[in-house]
Scaffold this motif. Structure first.
Motif, PDB file in Angstrom:
ATOM      1  N   ILE A 193      -1.966   3.217   8.285  1.00  0.00           N
ATOM      2  CA  ILE A 193      -2.674   2.189   7.521  1.00  0.00           C
ATOM      3  C   ILE A 193      -4.047   1.870   8.127  1.00  0.00           C
ATOM      4  N   GLU A 194      -4.183   1.929   9.452  1.00  0.00           N
ATOM      5  CA  GLU A 194      -5.482   1.643  10.083  1.00  0.00           C
ATOM      6  C   GLU A 194      -6.502   2.705   9.702  1.00  0.00           C
ATOM      7  N   HIS A 195      -6.063   3.935   9.519  1.00  0.00           N
ATOM      8  CA  HIS A 195      -6.983   4.991   9.068  1.00  0.00           C
ATOM      9  C   HIS A 195      -7.392   4.735   7.623  1.00  0.00           C
ATOM     10  N   GLY A 213       6.967  12.516   7.467  1.00  0.00           N
ATOM     11  CA  GLY A 213       5.535  12.310   7.281  1.00  0.00           C
ATOM     12  C   GLY A 213       5.086  12.676   5.879  1.00  0.00           C
ATOM     13  N   LEU A 214       5.559  13.807   5.384  1.00  0.00           N
ATOM     14  CA  LEU A 214       5.199  14.230   4.028  1.00  0.00           C
ATOM     15  C   LEU A 214       5.678  13.221   2.985  1.00  0.00           C
ATOM     16  N   MET A 215       6.851  12.616   3.212  1.00  0.00           N
ATOM     17  CA  MET A 215       7.403  11.681   2.232  1.00  0.00           C
ATOM     18  C   MET A 215       6.833  10.270   2.368  1.00  0.00           C
ATOM     19  N   ASN A 216       6.487   9.854   3.578  1.00  0.00           N
ATOM     20  CA  ASN A 216       6.011   8.480   3.802  1.00  0.00           C
ATOM     21  C   ASN A 216       4.499   8.333   3.707  1.00  0.00           C
ATOM     22  N   ASN A 217       3.777   9.363   4.142  1.00  0.00           N
ATOM     23  CA  ASN A 217       2.322   9.232   4.248  1.00  0.00           C
ATOM     24  C   ASN A 217       1.630   9.536   2.924  1.00  0.00           C
ATOM     25  N   ILE A 218       1.927   8.719   1.930  1.00  0.00           N
ATOM     26  CA  ILE A 218       1.277   8.837   0.616  1.00  0.00           C
ATOM     27  C   ILE A 218       0.576   7.508   0.369  1.00  0.00           C
ATOM     28  N   TYR A 219      -0.706   7.467   0.698  1.00  0.00           N
ATOM     29  CA  TYR A 219      -1.461   6.214   0.698  1.00  0.00           C
ATOM     30  C   TYR A 219      -2.442   6.111  -0.455  1.00  0.00           C
ATOM     31  N   SER A 220      -2.824   7.254  -1.009  1.00  0.00           N
ATOM     32  CA  SER A 220      -3.870   7.231  -2.030  1.00  0.00           C
ATOM     33  C   SER A 220      -3.842   8.533  -2.817  1.00  0.00           C
ATOM     34  N   ILE A 261      17.247   6.386   0.549  1.00  0.00           N
ATOM     35  CA  ILE A 261      16.748   6.054   1.888  1.00  0.00           C
ATOM     36  C   ILE A 261      15.249   6.332   1.965  1.00  0.00           C
ATOM     37  N   SER A 262      14.822   7.467   1.428  1.00  0.00           N
ATOM     38  CA  SER A 262      13.402   7.805   1.402  1.00  0.00           C
ATOM     39  C   SER A 262      12.613   6.773   0.600  1.00  0.00           C
ATOM     40  N   ALA A 263      13.139   6.357  -0.533  1.00  0.00           N
ATOM     41  CA  ALA A 263      12.453   5.368  -1.376  1.00  0.00           C
ATOM     42  C   ALA A 263      12.335   4.026  -0.653  1.00  0.00           C
ATOM     43  N   ALA A 264      13.393   3.641   0.062  1.00  0.00           N
ATOM     44  CA  ALA A 264      13.375   2.370   0.789  1.00  0.00           C
ATOM     45  C   ALA A 264      12.359   2.403   1.926  1.00  0.00           C
ATOM     46  N   ASP A 265      12.299   3.524   2.647  1.00  0.00           N
ATOM     47  CA  ASP A 265      11.303   3.647   3.718  1.00  0.00           C
ATOM     48  C   ASP A 265       9.887   3.536   3.152  1.00  0.00           C
ATOM     49  N   TYR A 266       9.678   4.135   1.978  1.00  0.00           N
ATOM     50  CA  TYR A 266       8.334   4.124   1.396  1.00  0.00           C
ATOM     51  C   TYR A 266       7.936   2.739   0.893  1.00  0.00           C
ATOM     52  N   GLN A 267       8.912   1.894   0.587  1.00  0.00           N
ATOM     53  CA  GLN A 267       8.592   0.528   0.156  1.00  0.00           C
ATOM     54  C   GLN A 267       7.806  -0.220   1.225  1.00  0.00           C
ATOM     55  N   GLU A 268       8.167   0.027   2.497  1.00  0.00           N
ATOM     56  CA  GLU A 268       7.434  -0.620   3.594  1.00  0.00           C
ATOM     57  C   GLU A 268       5.994  -0.127   3.638  1.00  0.00           C
ATOM     58  N   ILE A 269       5.774   1.161   3.382  1.00  0.00           N
ATOM     59  CA  ILE A 269       4.412   1.707   3.359  1.00  0.00           C
ATOM     60  C   ILE A 269       3.629   1.108   2.195  1.00  0.00           C
ATOM     61  N   ARG A 270       4.281   0.979   1.043  1.00  0.00           N
ATOM     62  CA  ARG A 270       3.613   0.397  -0.126  1.00  0.00           C
ATOM     63  C   ARG A 270       3.194  -1.047   0.147  1.00  0.00           C
ATOM     64  N   ARG A 271       4.039  -1.777   0.875  1.00  0.00           N
ATOM     65  CA  ARG A 271       3.696  -3.167   1.204  1.00  0.00           C
ATOM     66  C   ARG A 271       2.423  -3.207   2.053  1.00  0.00           C
ATOM     67  N   LEU A 272       2.317  -2.286   3.011  1.00  0.00           N
ATOM     68  CA  LEU A 272       1.126  -2.215   3.852  1.00  0.00           C
ATOM     69  C   LEU A 272      -0.100  -1.812   3.047  1.00  0.00           C
ATOM     70  N   ILE A 273       0.094  -0.860   2.112  1.00  0.00           N
ATOM     71  CA  ILE A 273      -1.013  -0.413   1.274  1.00  0.00           C
ATOM     72  C   ILE A 273      -1.555  -1.567   0.438  1.00  0.00           C
ATOM     73  N   ASN A 274      -0.643  -2.358  -0.139  1.00  0.00           N
ATOM     74  CA  ASN A 274      -1.060  -3.478  -0.990  1.00  0.00           C
ATOM     75  C   ASN A 274      -1.887  -4.511  -0.222  1.00  0.00           C
ATOM     76  N   GLY A 275      -1.622  -4.615   1.088  1.00  0.00           N
ATOM     77  CA  GLY A 275      -2.371  -5.589   1.891  1.00  0.00           C
ATOM     78  C   GLY A 275      -3.550  -4.976   2.627  1.00  0.00           C
TER      79      GLY A 275
END
Length: 450
Positions: free
Chosen positions: A194-196, A226-233, A398-412
């Protein structure tokens, strides 16, 4: 337990010293060497051969040798009694029987509330069993041996590192866990990108270069997650470069459509040959146990890269070398009783599945009844729905739940356009597709009209 082991070693050393002293004394008394050795051994059986000449050393050995023998016998008896009582009372004490053939499980003794270490001997009294043998095949073989003797309601937790649990048939009371998967999932939540992303708040292209060094089970899990979680944009280019060889994995993964600018490059061979090339990376992830020479070489490059290294036993290298290094994968923090035996790591996934069922599968009367449930009753329904899933679908949730945390960070993050629902839906679709590709799905051959 460790103090007891040390005491046993001391007793054996004392016995050996007494034997040597007695044997040498008998030899000096004029006995041939084999008689001297035999007479010295007799002392431990409370038999005494009178020497030709009086030696005070032999009288001391005559008293101490039988005492040492008695201590060894009492120690063996006490260990047998302790182990027997520990095993028999396992069910009453709600103990966890832990099966192992390596020291990794022994090192986890402090994280289990009430462990009984069984080696490979079956505990017929415990209702909770954790199988942590080195090889997956040995774990499954042990489970097959113990299955006929398991009590009703028993729960068995099996560590699998080489086999993929998603390919195995789900069975009631049988649960699988992987330390590599636990570590990888935790890693990308804690060490997200997220910092990047925040460096491009205007929505311009988001680029990151990541090196993964070491491609055993952990390296593969790091890449998969990484491939499944690191989808930021939609406008991102994350380039994964892998050092370490696994042609089977590489061929199974293939060159699937990443649906954005992401790439995966396999270099194989030794990273030492490409050391200077690593200066161009944003993050270097070392997935093998601490290699001090490699860490020092990377620091000497004076690169701006973040250096993350696998440190299962908390070696404190990160503290010694300062902020340049970040450790991950502590077994003491991750391989806990709660993480292995409860649904702590998959609770969010169960809720994802429940929400999906409520919105898309439940009949109107089922939905109305479910929405009225609270507390334990609701939890029972969530667990019941989860248990109807196969292991592959559980993994998807499980993959979808992990990605929810990434989406929360993206939104903020403050990045332009990231709160748009259509953008979020598209990124979730990319994640869903990647989950299938990473698990070796592929498109079916096109038909005549496709």
């Amino acid at each position: 337990m460790e103090k007891k082991r040390n005491l046993e070693k001391i007793i054996l050393l004392v016995m050996f010293a007494l034997y040597c002293i007695a044997g040498i004394t008998y030899w000096l008394d004029g006995q041939v060497w084999y008689d001297a050795a035999y007479y010295a051994a007799q002392l431990f059986a409370i038999e005494y051969h009178e020497p030709n000449n009086p030696y005070w050393v032999l009288y001391v050995c005559r008293m101490l040798c039988p005492a040492a023998s008695i201590l060894v016998i009492l120690s063996a008896i006490s260990k047998w009694v302790y182990d027997s009582l520990n095993t028999v009372t396992s069910g009453i004490r709600r103990a966890t029987a832990i099966y192992y053939d390596n020291e990794q499980a022994r090192n986890l003794k402090t994280v289990f509330h009430n462990p009984v270490f069984m080696g490979t001997q079956i505990n017929r009294h415990a209702k909770s069993h954790v199988l942590m043998l080195e090889k997956d095949a040995d774990n499954l073989s042990l489970y097959e041996r113990m299955r006929p003797e398991l009590k009703d309601g028993s729960a068995v937790y099996i560590k699998l590192e080489q086999m993929d649990p998603k390919l195995l048939k789900a069975q009631e009371g049988l649960y699988f866990f992987s330390s590599a998967e636990m570590i990888a999932r935790d890693y990308w939540v804690r060490r997200n990108l997220i910092e990047h992303l925040k460096k491009t708040p205007d929505g311009s292209e988001f680029q990151v270069r990541i090196a993964i060094i070491g491609f055993g089970g952990l390296g593969q899990s790091i890449l998969d997650c990484g491939l499944m979680n690191n989808i930021y944009s939609r406008n991102q280019s994350i380039h994964y470069h892998v050092w370490g060889q696994d042609k089977l994995y590489e061929n199974l993964l293939g060159d699937f459509d990443k649906m954005n600018g992401d790439t995966v490059t396999f270099h194989g061979g030794l990273v030492a040959e490409d050391l200077r090339f690593l200066k161009t990376f944003d993050r270097i992830i070392i997935t093998e146990e601490p290699n001090v020479e490699l860490l020092q070489a990377l620091i000497c490059l004076r690169s701006e890269a973040e250096i993350d290294f696998y440190d299962p036993y908390n070696s404190a290298l990160g503290t010694v070398y300062g902020e340049k290094l970040t450790s991950f994968g502590s077994h003491k923090q991750l391989l806990t009783e709660e993480n292995i035996k409860t649904d702590k790591l998959i609770r969010a996934a169960k809720n994802v599945n429940y929400d999906y069922w409520l919105k898309n599968k439940a009949k109107p009367e089922e939905r109305e009844k479910a929405e009225m449930l609270r507390g334990n009753k609701k939890k029972e329904l969530i667990d019941q729905l989860w248990n109807t899933l196969n292991n592959f679908t559980k993994g998807s949730n499980i993959s979808a739940a992990d990605y929810q945390e990434i989406r929360r960070l993206i939104n903020g993050s403050g990045r332009a356009g990231m709160n748009d629902e259509s953008v979020q839906a598209e990124m979730e679709h990319i994640r869903w597709c990647r989950y299938h590709f990473v698990n070796h799905w592929s498109y079916a051959p096109a038909g005549k009209d496709e």
